[in-house]
Design an enzyme around this catalytic site. Structure first.
Site, PDB file in Angstrom:
ATOM      1  N   LYS A 296      -1.294   6.085   3.214  1.00 33.52           N
ATOM      2  CA  LYS A 296      -1.282   5.693   4.774  1.00 33.52           C
ATOM      3  C   LYS A 296      -0.046   4.930   4.868  1.00 33.52           C
ATOM      4  O   LYS A 296       0.769   5.356   5.806  1.00 33.52           O
ATOM      5  CB  LYS A 296      -2.344   4.803   5.220  1.00 33.52           C
TER       6      LYS A 296
ATOM      7  N   TRP B  91     -16.281   5.176   6.041  1.00 33.87           N
ATOM      8  CA  TRP B  91     -16.022   4.734   4.868  1.00 33.87           C
ATOM      9  C   TRP B  91     -17.087   3.825   4.100  1.00 33.87           C
ATOM     10  O   TRP B  91     -17.281   4.014   2.677  1.00 33.87           O
ATOM     11  CB  TRP B  91     -14.385   4.484   4.776  1.00 33.87           C
TER      12      TRP B  91
ATOM     13  N   ASP C 120     -11.640  -2.838   1.224  1.00 32.34           N
ATOM     14  CA  ASP C 120     -10.982  -1.634   1.137  1.00 32.34           C
ATOM     15  C   ASP C 120      -9.986  -1.597   2.202  1.00 32.34           C
ATOM     16  O   ASP C 120     -10.335  -1.824   3.377  1.00 32.34           O
ATOM     17  CB  ASP C 120     -12.041  -0.386   1.364  1.00 32.34           C
TER      18      ASP C 120
END
Length: 365
Positions: A200, A106, A176
Site C-alpha cells: 500500500k 481484516w 495491523d
C-alpha cells in the site's frame, strides 16, 4: 489515458501506486545493479551487495518512523494474513485471552485465526453499523491479564481509520497497519508489535514489515515450527531463508522517496490535502455522492462512497475507467466506489478525480 505521460490515475487498493521516480530508477538498475553485471533479482541474498541494500532499508525505516532502539525490524513474507496466524501462535497461550477490536473484514480474519490457538474475545465491534465507524476508546474493554489487544489501524474496505489509539497500559498492543503505515508520524512506543504488508505505502507486494519490542518477543512460545518463530527471523536479520530481495530493494527506494518529500510530517500533510479534495466533493454534493464512513472515522487512505443510484453508479465507474481512472470499484463484499489515496498517489491524480466527480454530477443532477 488522459495524462500526457500515459500513466493511469491509479486508485488501486493494493498493490497500489508507486512513485514514478522509484519505478524509473528500478528500470535503470534492473539489468546491471551497481556495476555487478546482474540484476538485484539475480544475486545471492547472502552477498555483501544485497546485505548492504537490506540493512540500509532497515536503517531508513528506523529513522523515518522514529523506531526506538529496543525494537526489532523484520522483513518477512506471507503478507499480513500470515501475521494473523503467527501472532496468536507466538503469544496466545491456552490459559490466556486476547482482545480483538472488530472494525472490518481484516480484523474478522485475524480474530478467526486466533480461535485456533486460544481464546480471543471481541472486545468492541462496529459490525452492527456496517463498520461505518471506529469504536470509541471507552468501548474497548479488555482484561488486565490479556495476552494482547489487537486492532486494525485503517480499514481499506470500509474507509475508516483510527485517529487516536487506546492506552492499554501493561497489556501489549498489536496493530495491523498494512494500509496506513508511514502515512503519518505515530508514537511507536505505544505498540508492542506493528505489522504491515508493503503493497500500500511501502513498495510492491511480497514484503511484510514487522516492528516489535524486544522484551515482548522474548515472551513468545518456543514450541512452534522454526519458520513461524519471530526469534528465528530476529537471529538471522530476516535472512533465515531467501527473502523477497527485489521487494526489499524497492521498499528501500520508496523510503528514499519519502525522505525527499520531507519525511512523514510532509507526507501526512499531503495525504490530508489529497483526501480533502475528494471528501469535499462528497460533502458538497447534496447527496449525489454519499460516504460510507462516519465523518469522525474517515480514512485518509481509502475513501469509500456511493453514487446517487445504482445505474448512475455503474455509469460513473464506466466513464471513470474510460477517462483513465483505475481501481475505483469498491471491494466486492460491499460494492460502491473506493478511491485509495496512499502515499505515492500524486495530488494531481486526486485533483483529476475531484474534477471528474464534479463534472459527472453536473451532467446528471
Amino acid at each position: 489515458m488522459s495524462q500526457s505521460n500515459q500513466r493511469a490515475y491509479n486508485f488501486n487498493a493494493g498493490p497500489s501506486a508507486l512513485p514514478v521516480e522509484v519505478l524509473e530508477k528500478a528500470q535503470q538498475e534492473l539489468v546491471n545493479f551497481h556495476g555487478t553485471g546482474m540484476s538485484i533479482m539475480e544475486m545471492s541474498h547472502r552477498s555483501s551487495t544485497f546485505e548492504e541494500v537490506h540493512n540500509e532499508a532497515i536503517s531508513r525505516l528506523r529513522k523515518l518512523f522514529a523506531i526506538p532502539d529496543d525494537y526489532e525490524v523484520l522483513f518477512l513474507q506471507g503478507g499480513a494474513s500470515l501475521q494473523f496466524t503467527m501472532i496468536p501462535m507466538n503469544f496466545l497461550q491456552l490459559e490466556k485471552k486476547a482482545s480483538y477490536v472488530m472494525t472490518g473484514v481484516w480484523s474478522e480474519k485475524a480474530y478467526k485465526e486466533a480461535t485456533l490457538f486460544g481464546e480471543p474475545v471481541q472486545t468492541a465491534s462496529t459490525k452492527e453499523d456496517k463498520y461505518r465507524n471506529i469504536p470509541s476508546l471507552e468501548e474497548i474493554d479488555f482484561g488486565s491479564d490479556d495476552a494482547y489487544v489487537h486492532l486494525t489501524s485503517n480499514n481499506t474496505i470500509y474507509g475508516t481509520q483510527w485517529s487516536e489509539f487506546p492506552d492499554t497500559g501493561e497489556v501489549p498492543l498489536i496493530a495491523d497497519m498494512s494500509s496506513d503505515i508511514m502515512s503519518k508520524p505515530i508514537d511507536i512506543s505505544r505498540f508492542d508489535l506493528i505489522y504491515a504488508g508493503a503493497q500500500k505505502n511501502l513498495g510492491p507486494s511480497g514484503v511484510t514489515v514487522v516492528i516489535a519490542r524486544r522484551d515482548f518477543l522474548a515472551k513468545a512460545n518456543k514450541e512452534i515450527p522454526t519458520i513461524l518463530k519471530y526469534s528465528t527471523h530476529v537471529e538471522s536479520n530476516s535472512l533465515y531463508n531467501t527473502p523477497p530481495t527485489f521487494g526489499i530493494y524497492m521498499l528501500g527506494e520508496v523510503l528514499k522517496w519519502i525522505e525527499k518529500q520531507g519525511g512523514l510530517a510532509a507526507i501526512a500533510k499531503q495525504n490530508e490535502e489529497k483526501a480533502k479534495l475528494i471528501y469535499d466533493v462528497i460533502d458538497n454534493s447534496n447527496g449525489f455522492y454519499t460516504g460510507h464512513a462516519s465523518k469522525e472515522s474517515r480514512s485518509l487512505m481509502n475513501i469509500t462512497f456511493r453514487v446517487a443510484d445504482e445505474e448512475l453508479e455503474k455509469q460513473f465507474l464506466t466513464e471513470a475507467k474510460d477517462a483513465g481512472f483505475v481501481g475505483l470499484n469498491g471491494h466486492r463484499s460491499v460494492g460502491g466506489c473506493r478511491a485509495s489515496t496512499y502515499n505515492s498517489v500524486p495530488l494531481e491524480t486526486c485533483k483529476a478525480l475531484q474534477d471528474f466527480m464534479i463534472a459527472f454530477q453536473n451532467k446528471h443532477k
